[in-house]
Design a protein around this motif. Structure first.
Motif, PDB file in Angstrom:
ATOM      1  N   ILE A 227       0.833  -1.203   0.000  1.00 42.99           N
ATOM      2  CA  ILE A 227       0.000   0.000   0.000  1.00 42.99           C
ATOM      3  C   ILE A 227       0.868   1.254   0.000  1.00 42.99           C
ATOM      4  O   ILE A 227       1.939   1.294   0.611  1.00 42.99           O
ATOM      5  CB  ILE A 227      -0.939   0.003   1.227  1.00 42.99           C
ATOM      6  CG1 ILE A 227      -1.965   1.127   1.116  1.00 42.99           C
ATOM      7  CG2 ILE A 227      -0.165   0.076   2.530  1.00 42.99           C
ATOM      8  CD1 ILE A 227      -3.098   1.013   2.130  1.00 42.99           C
ATOM      9  N   GLU A 228       0.406   2.263  -0.731  1.00 34.35           N
ATOM     10  CA  GLU A 228       1.045   3.583  -0.734  1.00 34.35           C
ATOM     11  C   GLU A 228       0.000   4.617  -0.349  1.00 34.35           C
ATOM     12  O   GLU A 228      -1.109   4.605  -0.893  1.00 34.35           O
ATOM     13  CB  GLU A 228       1.622   3.902  -2.117  1.00 34.35           C
ATOM     14  CG  GLU A 228       2.382   5.216  -2.159  1.00 34.35           C
ATOM     15  CD  GLU A 228       2.964   5.513  -3.523  1.00 34.35           C
ATOM     16  OE1 GLU A 228       3.466   6.651  -3.714  1.00 34.35           O
ATOM     17  OE2 GLU A 228       2.898   4.634  -4.402  1.00 34.35           O
ATOM     18  N   ALA A 252       4.254   0.737   2.043  1.00 35.87           N
ATOM     19  CA  ALA A 252       4.470  -0.314   3.045  1.00 35.87           C
ATOM     20  C   ALA A 252       4.043  -1.669   2.502  1.00 35.87           C
ATOM     21  O   ALA A 252       3.157  -1.770   1.641  1.00 35.87           O
ATOM     22  CB  ALA A 252       3.691  -0.006   4.315  1.00 35.87           C
ATOM     23  N   THR A 253       4.698  -2.694   3.015  1.00 33.59           N
ATOM     24  CA  THR A 253       4.330  -4.080   2.740  1.00 33.59           C
ATOM     25  C   THR A 253       4.125  -4.773   4.084  1.00 33.59           C
ATOM     26  O   THR A 253       4.961  -4.652   4.975  1.00 33.59           O
ATOM     27  CB  THR A 253       5.426  -4.811   1.947  1.00 33.59           C
ATOM     28  OG1 THR A 253       5.651  -4.122   0.718  1.00 33.59           O
ATOM     29  CG2 THR A 253       5.020  -6.253   1.653  1.00 33.59           C
ATOM     30  N   PHE A 254       3.008  -5.483   4.219  1.00 28.80           N
ATOM     31  CA  PHE A 254       2.763  -6.184   5.478  1.00 28.80           C
ATOM     32  C   PHE A 254       1.816  -7.358   5.264  1.00 28.80           C
ATOM     33  O   PHE A 254       1.156  -7.478   4.216  1.00 28.80           O
ATOM     34  CB  PHE A 254       2.187  -5.235   6.539  1.00 28.80           C
ATOM     35  CG  PHE A 254       0.915  -4.529   6.137  1.00 28.80           C
ATOM     36  CD1 PHE A 254      -0.325  -5.111   6.348  1.00 28.80           C
ATOM     37  CD2 PHE A 254       0.976  -3.258   5.561  1.00 28.80           C
ATOM     38  CE1 PHE A 254      -1.490  -4.455   5.978  1.00 28.80           C
ATOM     39  CE2 PHE A 254      -0.188  -2.587   5.196  1.00 28.80           C
ATOM     40  CZ  PHE A 254      -1.429  -3.197   5.402  1.00 28.80           C
ATOM     41  N   SER A 255       1.771  -8.237   6.262  1.00 30.31           N
ATOM     42  CA  SER A 255       0.817  -9.344   6.265  1.00 30.31           C
ATOM     43  C   SER A 255      -0.414  -8.916   7.045  1.00 30.31           C
ATOM     44  O   SER A 255      -0.304  -8.227   8.063  1.00 30.31           O
ATOM     45  CB  SER A 255       1.434 -10.585   6.918  1.00 30.31           C
ATOM     46  OG  SER A 255       2.566 -11.030   6.192  1.00 30.31           O
ATOM     47  N   TYR A 263     -11.309  -3.728   8.645  1.00 27.35           N
ATOM     48  CA  TYR A 263     -10.867  -2.728   9.611  1.00 27.35           C
ATOM     49  C   TYR A 263      -9.580  -2.054   9.151  1.00 27.35           C
ATOM     50  O   TYR A 263      -9.432  -0.819   9.216  1.00 27.35           O
ATOM     51  CB  TYR A 263     -10.669  -3.387  10.973  1.00 27.35           C
ATOM     52  CG  TYR A 263     -10.110  -2.459  12.032  1.00 27.35           C
ATOM     53  CD1 TYR A 263     -10.870  -1.405  12.538  1.00 27.35           C
ATOM     54  CD2 TYR A 263      -8.815  -2.637  12.520  1.00 27.35           C
ATOM     55  CE1 TYR A 263     -10.363  -0.550  13.507  1.00 27.35           C
ATOM     56  CE2 TYR A 263      -8.296  -1.796  13.493  1.00 27.35           C
ATOM     57  CZ  TYR A 263      -9.070  -0.754  13.976  1.00 27.35           C
ATOM     58  OH  TYR A 263      -8.561   0.093  14.935  1.00 27.35           O
ATOM     59  N   ILE A 264      -8.630  -2.852   8.644  1.00 27.86           N
ATOM     60  CA  ILE A 264      -7.346  -2.319   8.171  1.00 27.86           C
ATOM     61  C   ILE A 264      -7.571  -1.353   7.015  1.00 27.86           C
ATOM     62  O   ILE A 264      -6.979  -0.261   6.955  1.00 27.86           O
ATOM     63  CB  ILE A 264      -6.409  -3.465   7.745  1.00 27.86           C
ATOM     64  CG1 ILE A 264      -6.016  -4.317   8.963  1.00 27.86           C
ATOM     65  CG2 ILE A 264      -5.150  -2.926   7.056  1.00 27.86           C
ATOM     66  CD1 ILE A 264      -5.309  -5.613   8.605  1.00 27.86           C
ATOM     67  N   LEU A 265      -8.443  -1.734   6.083  1.00 30.53           N
ATOM     68  CA  LEU A 265      -8.711  -0.877   4.928  1.00 30.53           C
ATOM     69  C   LEU A 265      -9.397   0.428   5.348  1.00 30.53           C
ATOM     70  O   LEU A 265      -9.116   1.494   4.775  1.00 30.53           O
ATOM     71  CB  LEU A 265      -9.570  -1.626   3.909  1.00 30.53           C
ATOM     72  CG  LEU A 265      -8.868  -2.795   3.193  1.00 30.53           C
ATOM     73  CD1 LEU A 265      -9.846  -3.524   2.280  1.00 30.53           C
ATOM     74  CD2 LEU A 265      -7.672  -2.289   2.386  1.00 30.53           C
ATOM     75  N   VAL A 269      -7.816   4.089   4.485  1.00 24.49           N
ATOM     76  CA  VAL A 269      -8.540   5.132   3.739  1.00 24.49           C
ATOM     77  C   VAL A 269      -8.349   6.497   4.395  1.00 24.49           C
ATOM     78  O   VAL A 269      -8.265   7.530   3.712  1.00 24.49           O
ATOM     79  CB  VAL A 269     -10.035   4.763   3.639  1.00 24.49           C
ATOM     80  CG1 VAL A 269     -10.849   5.964   3.151  1.00 24.49           C
ATOM     81  CG2 VAL A 269     -10.232   3.590   2.686  1.00 24.49           C
ATOM     82  N   LYS A 270      -8.240   6.528   5.692  1.00 26.35           N
ATOM     83  CA  LYS A 270      -8.049   7.796   6.416  1.00 26.35           C
ATOM     84  C   LYS A 270      -6.722   8.457   6.064  1.00 26.35           C
ATOM     85  O   LYS A 270      -6.554   9.666   6.254  1.00 26.35           O
ATOM     86  CB  LYS A 270      -8.100   7.547   7.928  1.00 26.35           C
ATOM     87  CG  LYS A 270      -9.437   7.005   8.423  1.00 26.35           C
ATOM     88  CD  LYS A 270      -9.375   6.672   9.910  1.00 26.35           C
ATOM     89  CE  LYS A 270     -10.679   6.062  10.401  1.00 26.35           C
ATOM     90  NZ  LYS A 270     -10.608   5.679  11.840  1.00 26.35           N
ATOM     91  N   LEU A 271      -5.769   7.655   5.547  1.00 25.15           N
ATOM     92  CA  LEU A 271      -4.447   8.178   5.204  1.00 25.15           C
ATOM     93  C   LEU A 271      -4.348   8.570   3.730  1.00 25.15           C
ATOM     94  O   LEU A 271      -3.309   9.053   3.288  1.00 25.15           O
ATOM     95  CB  LEU A 271      -3.362   7.136   5.528  1.00 25.15           C
ATOM     96  CG  LEU A 271      -3.329   6.637   6.972  1.00 25.15           C
ATOM     97  CD1 LEU A 271      -2.257   5.563   7.128  1.00 25.15           C
ATOM     98  CD2 LEU A 271      -3.065   7.794   7.938  1.00 25.15           C
ATOM     99  N   GLY A 272      -5.415   8.353   2.967  1.00 25.49           N
ATOM    100  CA  GLY A 272      -5.406   8.684   1.549  1.00 25.49           C
ATOM    101  C   GLY A 272      -4.668   7.638   0.731  1.00 25.49           C
ATOM    102  O   GLY A 272      -3.467   7.767   0.495  1.00 25.49           O
ATOM    103  N   VAL A 273      -5.367   6.635   0.290  1.00 24.76           N
ATOM    104  CA  VAL A 273      -4.739   5.522  -0.441  1.00 24.76           C
ATOM    105  C   VAL A 273      -4.436   5.938  -1.876  1.00 24.76           C
ATOM    106  O   VAL A 273      -5.320   6.381  -2.610  1.00 24.76           O
ATOM    107  CB  VAL A 273      -5.656   4.280  -0.438  1.00 24.76           C
ATOM    108  CG1 VAL A 273      -5.029   3.171  -1.282  1.00 24.76           C
ATOM    109  CG2 VAL A 273      -5.888   3.801   0.984  1.00 24.76           C
TER     110      VAL A 273
END
Length: 293
Positions: A227-228, A252-255, A263-265, A269-273
């Motif tokens: 995700i960026e 970032a890259t994560f599992s 919930y993660i998404l 979204v709050k950070l501006g995907v």
């Protein structure tokens, strides 16, 4: 669905060693079941019981609704079997052995045999004692695939084959599957099982630890997220369900635990995907999860 193979509560001991403990699974008509586990997990013992080679201690084991021990000869007329290490008659040629197996089965297709010999790049005129491990395996595969069976049992079938020949085998399995045949595939090549299997049964220390379709099992493992974001991506580091977090600049890259994805998404979204990729877990991920415990 019609059950071609039915195993229920299967048990087998060798002395004090319990090789199988209440193993249960089915193979339905027209489907491929991937049967996986490491050496010593109980795969070959299960298959030997299905083939009528050894007697079970308890439980049910049926093929075509026939008891595998009492009706083994009747069952064998309708199945093809390839073990992971084939012993051949050294003084016969590969072609002679293939024809012998086909004649014993009684339902062979010589045109298909010739096509498979070409596809597997086998020299059928060479005596078996001069064959490599891979070529011995090709003889068994060609013989099994050249006859019309209702059930194909493969136990590490591509052992010794090079990657190109593995692809040929996979293509042939897809053909017989498309013809409505049933396949029980035991393989250590997880990518092969993932490509071919409709369902998977994982055996560990003589017990089935997971079974189901890959989609059903994938909820047990984590997806990989790339995700960026426009704002500081490290704010996702402490979000519930995020693991193995790595970042560079705002990428970032994560599992991610699949049950926490929504919930993660929402937090992302709050950070501006700006960009997001999600890769579902593989069969290898699921397999490793069980054998790292």
């Amino acid at each position: 669905m019609e059950e071609v193979v039915k195993i229920n509560g299967l048990q087998k001991k060798f002395g004090n060693f319990k090789a199988l403990n209440n193993v249960s699974f089915t193979v339905n008509k027209g489907e491929t079941l991937g049967f996986i586990g490491p050496n010593g997990a109980g795969k070959s013992t299960t298959l030997r019981i299905l083939l009528g080679a050894i007697k079970r201690d308890a439980g049910e084991a049926e093929i075509f609704s026939n008891d595998v021990w009492k009706e083994s000869l009747k069952i064998h007329k309708r199945i093809s079997y390839v073990p992971g290490d084939i012993a051949l008659w050294g003084n016969l040629t590969g072609g002679e052995i293939i024809d012998l197996f086909m004649n014993l089965h009684g339902n062979g297709d010589t045109e298909k045999r010739d096509d498979l010999i070409k596809r597997f790049e086998l020299d059928p005129k060479k005596k078996a004692k001069g064959y490599s491990k891979g070529n011995r395996q090709k003889v068994g595969l060609i013989a099994a695939l050249s006859v019309d069976s209702d059930l194909y049992i493969f136990d590490e079938p591509t052992s010794g084959l090079d990657p190109l020949m593995e692809v040929v085998f996979q293509e042939e399995v897809e053909k017989i599957k498309n013809n409505g045949k049933s396949i029980l595939l035991s393989s250590h090549i997880l990518s092969e099982v993932e490509r071919l299997a409709d369902r998977v049964a994982i055996i560990r220390q003589g017990e089935i630890v997971e079974s189901g379709t890959l989609d059903e099992l994938r909820h047990l493992t984590r997806s990989t997220i790339i995700i960026e974001t426009e704002e500081d991506v490290t704010k996702l580091l402490k979000v519930k369900g995020v693991f193995d977090f790595k970042h560079e600049n705002n990428q970032a890259t994560f599992s991610a635990e699949n049950k926490q994805l929504n919930y993660i998404l929402n937090e992302a979204v709050k950070l501006g995907v700006k960009k997001i990729e999600s890769t579902p877990p593989t069969l290898e991920d699921l397999f490793i999860r069980h054998y790292e415990i």
